[in-house]
Structure formats: C-alpha cells, structure tokens
Design a protein around this motif. Structure first.
Motif, mmCIF file in Angstrom:
data_model
loop_
_atom_site.group_PDB
_atom_site.id
_atom_site.type_symbol
_atom_site.label_atom_id
_atom_site.label_comp_id
_atom_site.label_asym_id
_atom_site.label_seq_id
_atom_site.Cartn_x
_atom_site.Cartn_y
_atom_site.Cartn_z
ATOM 1 N N GLN A 1 32.095 -28.525 55.074
ATOM 2 C CA GLN A 1 31.516 -29.698 55.377
ATOM 3 C C GLN A 1 30.749 -29.436 56.977
ATOM 4 O O GLN A 1 29.857 -30.272 57.008
ATOM 5 C CB GLN A 1 32.870 -30.702 55.788
ATOM 6 N N VAL A 2 31.274 -28.655 57.691
ATOM 7 C CA VAL A 2 30.291 -28.285 59.007
ATOM 8 C C VAL A 2 28.947 -27.991 58.312
ATOM 9 O O VAL A 2 27.899 -28.296 59.023
ATOM 10 C CB VAL A 2 31.014 -27.185 59.851
ATOM 11 N N GLY A 3 28.874 -26.988 57.503
ATOM 12 C CA GLY A 3 27.761 -26.728 57.212
ATOM 13 C C GLY A 3 27.011 -27.590 56.343
ATOM 14 O O GLY A 3 25.571 -27.692 56.517
ATOM 15 N N ASP A 4 27.482 -28.358 55.620
ATOM 16 C CA ASP A 4 26.797 -29.598 54.917
ATOM 17 C C ASP A 4 26.172 -30.430 56.046
ATOM 18 O O ASP A 4 24.824 -31.166 55.922
ATOM 19 C CB ASP A 4 27.703 -30.402 54.088
ATOM 20 N N LEU A 5 26.870 -30.881 57.171
ATOM 21 C CA LEU A 5 26.451 -31.641 58.257
ATOM 22 C C LEU A 5 24.959 -30.907 58.967
ATOM 23 O O LEU A 5 24.325 -31.675 59.152
ATOM 24 C CB LEU A 5 27.265 -31.769 58.999
#
Length: 357
Positions: free
Chosen positions: A112-116
């Motif tokens: 989710q860090v990467g998606d953001l």
C-alpha cells in the motif's frame, strides 16, 4: 522536555516536530551537496557573511562565486527571502506518510505504501533508492524485489527521511514506531538503510518523554541490531561526546571512520545527526545549526534534527525567527497537498496519535 500530558501538549509537540523538520530542511537546502559543500566550506561561507555562530537561516552569499555553487533554490531559503517553505522530498515523504496512515491506518502494508507513491508522488520528484523502487513498482515488481532489483542505493538515507510520521504518531512507543518505519522502508531499502529508518522513528517517538536528548538517542539504539554498522557508528559518536571531545574533532574522527561511503549514505549522515543532537543538547537553534554545519546531506540531516528538537521543546518554544518565515504554509509535490497549512498537518497527525494512545 516534559512528558506529554494532555491533548494540547501533544499537539504542540507534534507541531514542533513538523515546524522543526521544515525549518531544518530549509536551513540545509542551499548547501545540499556534500561532496562540494564540506563542513569547512560551509563555515568559510558563514565567516565571509559574518554569520558565525549561526543562529538563523543561512545568509545570502557574500561572494558571487559561492552563489553560483549553491542549490538553485537558495533564493527562497535564505534569511529575509523566505515566504513559506520550499518543496522538498524531505517534507513530501512526511506528508505522504500522514496520508498513508489516514488512508490505510496503522495496519498498512508495504504494498500500500508503493500504491500510494504511484498515485500521489511524481516520478521525477523521487531520487536514488526511491526512484529505483518507483521504477520497479511501475514495471510490476512487488516488495521486497522493489528494493533489491537494480538498486545500488539500498543503504542510502532515503528511508530515514520517511520515518518521522511514525515517531510523531507513536509518542513514547519507540518499538511500535520502528516497526511501522520498517514496513515502509523495505519498499526501497535493505540493511542499514532500513535500520536508519527504524532508528529515526524510535528517536522521535522517544523524544516525547525523554528527559534529555541523550536518553532519546540511547532508547533509539534499542530497536536496531546492536552489531550493525549504524548502531556501532552512533555509539562511537556518543563515546567521543562523552570524552568531552569538541564537536569539530568528533566529526573529523567520524568522517575518517566512515570514509568511502558517500555523502548520501545512511551511516556517515547518522554520525553527523547524532553529533548535532548531542552537542546541541536540546537547544533547538544549536541543534539544527550544528547539524547543518556538519555537512553531507545537509537538508535531510537538518530536517531530522529539527524534528527531534521540535518534539523535545514543543512548537511554542521554537524561536520565532525559525517559525514566522514559514507563514504556516508548506509547498509539496504530493498531489492534493500543495499549499497546505503546517498547523493543519500537525492537527491531523495529533488526531492519529491521540487515537492510538
């Protein structure tokens, strides 16, 4: 440096962290090129401008040749010219981390860090390990391959500069702060790069209740492997400080012992940061000015030192000369956050911290 009590006190300490991070970043930004702006050259610049001891933002260059060598943003970062903060990744990642926690909560995943990042952060505003990880994400790789594939910057300082929000939202809970920072850091870093993020988050979390900055530094060491090079370097600086060696000689010794790693690597920058914190001894101005005068990644180190010192003192105790030019406004490349009020960021961060207490 009193323990955090009621909600207004918590908010003031968190606002101190935000203001400290932004002010420290602005202080160091004009000379952010450690292979060019060495410690000796920074002090020579300050002497020419009659600005030693340094007690305010950097002065304008007294010599035209120095102006050419400064970062191009210097005209918006020197005393008398500051109207709100400049955009910088050291502040962008703090904002992005806040948005991550507001969006996904404290159980967020590395994915989710990467998606953001892909959703909110422009690719060309990322650098070194973050740019390599961003490229890997865009090419469909998943963590931990995003950190290891074609990424020679895995132990550089990028993950450390992303760690503040985990400390701000975990007051007096350094282990939890470190665990959150690790989950973020492994997207782009390994080894001492990850340990740097864990150490910084724990340092900030500990600063909320530590009686002295030395106690906070001691506590932060407990969250990383004692035999890792980061821990050994931090302890080395602490031991030199304990012998009453001068700040200058401590940095000279640390520089010799970390030579060859480069000016953006986590290890030498942690030495500069630790020295700034210990010799600053809780005084906000002395902490950030010594840290920036230490050279290397000056804006990143100044930002982290300011965050720790700001949490220790609280926003009310930060001298007006550091706060007022920021005009409660931050520029950011994070989509949807450009021009946001610093006080609003602090209140949102405090709500997250309060909800977890």
């Amino acid at each position: 440096m009193t323990p955090v009590g009621n909600e207004p006190e918590l908010t003031d300490r968190i606002l101190g962290g935000w203001l400290g991070r932004i002010a420290g970043n602005m202080l160091g930004k004009p000379v952010e090129q450690g292979d060019l702006w060495t410690r000796d050259r920074i002090d020579r610049y300050l002497r020419q401008a009659a600005a030693l001891p340094l007690t305010d933002y950097l002065p304008e260059p007294a010599d035209e040749s120095d102006g050419v060598q400064l970062r191009p943003e210097w005209r918006s970062c020197v005393r008398g010219r500051i109207h709100g903060s400049c955009r910088d990744d050291d502040v962008d990642y703090a904002i992005l981390g806040l948005h991550l926690l507001e969006t996904h909560g404290f159980a967020f995943s590395t994915e989710q860090v990467g998606d953001l990042w892909l959703l909110r952060l422009p690719y060309r505003q990322t650098y070194t390990a973050e740019r390599a990880a961003y490229r890997n994400l865009a090419n469909g790789l998943k963590p931990p391959l995003t950190a290891t594939y074609d990424n020679p910057y895995q132990e550089w300082i990028g993950a450390l500069i992303r760690a503040d929000v985990y400390g701000w939202t975990c007051p007096d809970d350094p282990r939890r702060a470190a665990a959150l920072a690790r989950r973020d850091a492994v997207l782009s870093h390994t080894g001492n790069g990850v340990y740097g993020a864990m150490w910084a988050a724990a340092l900030i979390a500990a600063a909320f209740t530590a009686p002295t900055v030395r106690h906070a530094v001691d506590t932060a060491l407990t969250v990383i492997p004692p035999g890792c090079r980061l821990a050994r370097t931090v302890r080395r600086v602490m031991s030199l400080h304990d012998t009453r060696m001068t700040w200058e000689d401590t940095l000279s010794t640390a520089s010799e012992e970390t030579s060859g790693l480069g000016w953006i690597h986590t290890i030498p920058n942690a030495a500069v940061l630790t020295a700034g914190l210990l010799y600053g001894d809780g005084d906000f101005t002395r902490t950030i000015t010594l840290t920036v005068r230490g050279g290397l990644d000056t804006d990143s180190n100044g930002a982290t030192a300011g965050s720790v010192a700001g949490v220790l003192t609280g926003a009310r105790a930060i001298p007006a000369r550091w706060k007022d030019p920021l005009e409660d406004t931050v520029r950011s490349a994070v989509f949807g956050f450009d021009g946001v009020a610093i006080s609003d960021l602090a209140e949102r961060t405090a709500r997250l911290a309060g909800a977890e207490r």
